[in-house]
Design an enzyme around this catalytic site. Structure first.
Site, PDB file in Angstrom:
ATOM      1  N   LYS A  95       0.887  -1.172   0.000  1.00  0.00           N
ATOM      2  CA  LYS A  95       0.000   0.000   0.000  1.00  0.00           C
ATOM      3  C   LYS A  95       0.920   1.215   0.000  1.00  0.00           C
ATOM      4  O   LYS A  95       1.648   1.454   0.970  1.00  0.00           O
ATOM      5  CB  LYS A  95      -0.914   0.006   1.228  1.00  0.00           C
ATOM      6  CG  LYS A  95      -1.823   1.219   1.184  1.00  0.00           C
ATOM      7  CD  LYS A  95      -2.526   1.505   2.468  1.00  0.00           C
ATOM      8  CE  LYS A  95      -2.648   3.013   2.540  1.00  0.00           C
ATOM      9  NZ  LYS A  95      -3.480   3.509   3.575  1.00  0.00           N
ATOM     10  N   ASN A 205      -8.983   2.255   9.372  1.00  0.00           N
ATOM     11  CA  ASN A 205      -8.254   1.920  10.585  1.00  0.00           C
ATOM     12  C   ASN A 205      -8.838   2.642  11.796  1.00  0.00           C
ATOM     13  O   ASN A 205      -9.396   2.038  12.718  1.00  0.00           O
ATOM     14  CB  ASN A 205      -6.778   2.272  10.392  1.00  0.00           C
ATOM     15  CG  ASN A 205      -5.877   1.789  11.511  1.00  0.00           C
ATOM     16  OD1 ASN A 205      -4.683   1.628  11.300  1.00  0.00           O
ATOM     17  ND2 ASN A 205      -6.378   1.516  12.700  1.00  0.00           N
TER      18      ASN A 205
HETATM   19  C1  LIG Z   1      -3.613   2.300   8.253  1.00  0.00           C
HETATM   20  C2  LIG Z   1      -3.514   3.074   7.033  1.00  0.00           C
HETATM   21  O1  LIG Z   1      -3.131   2.594   6.018  1.00  0.00           O
HETATM   22  C3  LIG Z   1      -3.939   4.488   7.072  1.00  0.00           C
HETATM   23  O2  LIG Z   1      -2.912   5.284   6.588  1.00  0.00           O
HETATM   24  C4  LIG Z   1      -5.190   4.541   6.289  1.00  0.00           C
HETATM   25  O3  LIG Z   1      -5.157   5.412   5.247  1.00  0.00           O
HETATM   26  C5  LIG Z   1      -6.426   4.535   7.120  1.00  0.00           C
HETATM   27  O4  LIG Z   1      -6.980   5.765   7.378  1.00  0.00           O
HETATM   28  P1  LIG Z   1      -8.072   5.938   8.548  1.00  0.00           P
HETATM   29  O5  LIG Z   1      -7.359   5.725   9.820  1.00  0.00           O
HETATM   30  O6  LIG Z   1      -8.629   7.328   8.387  1.00  0.00           O
HETATM   31  O7  LIG Z   1      -9.145   4.894   8.340  1.00  0.00           O
END
Ligand SMILES: CC(=O)[C@@H](O)[C@H](O)COP(=O)(O)O
Length: 256
Positions: A95, A205
């Site tokens: 990612k 997340n």
């Molecule tokens: C864990 C991860 O990859 C983060 O950088 C992601 O973009 C999630 O974002 P949120 O925490 O806003 O769901």
């Protein structure tokens, strides 16, 4: 069902593994979400003993790992982190985050395209965290990406879909590309909204990790994603400005 570099999850929730109150709660959240893929930061894995214990926990969960380059601000940093992640996690999935601005954690899309090209040429299967910009999306596909991950809103903001119009345009513009909304999701209804638009998955997340009951919230997201996907497949009606009676007028009692 969408295919992400040949992988077709039943449940297209990509769950982040940071910020949980405890490893046990993280494990419970992953189980109750039914997520088949979790995203993991290399920084955490390299943090000595705690990192080893964390990695053991992830392995026990039996899920696929999508390492991320969270926190990287330059092409060099992101590419090096991806290469290290491939060694540590034994996967060519990455990612790709290249952050361009610290108030919004908005991606630096110019650096992102270049980093994606370098990594794709090096055999990586790149999941780029991008904006809803159609031109950038096209450049990322040209660079070798087979998945696009536009943001819903700034990471950690929980604002949901800041630009539904842009995300809808993206869906229409790239009908054959797996699209995942990544970041800024705060509520299950936000995830359902994206899936109702025809998105193929959700990466989140903070909304789960920081909820009062992360495991229960993880399950709520799984239900919402399922509902949204089913609604899209069932072909929702078009919204209209004026009323349209839903009760038939034929046979109505008529007083002269
Ligand atoms: C864990 C991860 O990859 C983060 O950088 C992601 O973009 C999630 O974002 P949120 O925490 O806003 O769901």
């Amino acid at each position: 069902m969408a295919s992400f570099y040949g992988f077709e999850p039943q449940n297209p929730l990509f769950l982040g593994t940071a910020q949980y109150p405890s490893p046990a709660i993280l494990a419970e959240a992953v189980k109750r979400s039914g997520a088949e893929v979790v995203t993991v930061s290399l920084r955490r894995e390299s943090a000595g003993g705690a990192g080893q214990a964390f990695w053991a926990l992830i392995r026990e969960l039996g899920v696929k790992v999508l390492p991320n380059t969270a926190g990287c601000h330059t092409i060099k940093e992101a590419v090096t982190t991806a290469q290290m992640a491939r060694e540590v996690f034994g996967t060519d999935w990455i990612k790709l985050e290249v952050i361009g601005e610290d108030d919004t954690l908005q991606p630096d899309v110019i650096a992102l395209v270049e980093a994606a090209r370098i990594l794709a040429d090096d055999g990586f299967k790149v999941f780029p965290y991008t904006t809803e910009d159609l031109v950038v999306g096209g450049r990322l596909l040209d660079a070798g990406c087979e998945v696009l991950m536009p943001w819903g809103a700034p990471i950690g903001s929980g604002r949901g879909l800041n630009n539904p119009y842009g995300l809808r345009s993206m869906r229409q513009h790239f009908p054959d590309t797996p699209l995942v909304v990544d970041a800024g999701i705060g509520l299950p209804s936000h995830a359902a909204q994206a899936m109702e638009m025809g998105y193929d998955g959700i990466l989140l997340n903070t909304a789960v990790a920081k909820a009062g009951d992360p495991a229960a919230m993880a399950e709520a997201f799984a239900l919402a994603i399922r509902a949204g996907r089913q609604a899209f497949a069932a072909q929702p009606i078009e919204a209209r400005d004026m009323a349209a009676p839903s009760t038939p007028v034929m046979g109505k009692a008529f007083l002269a």
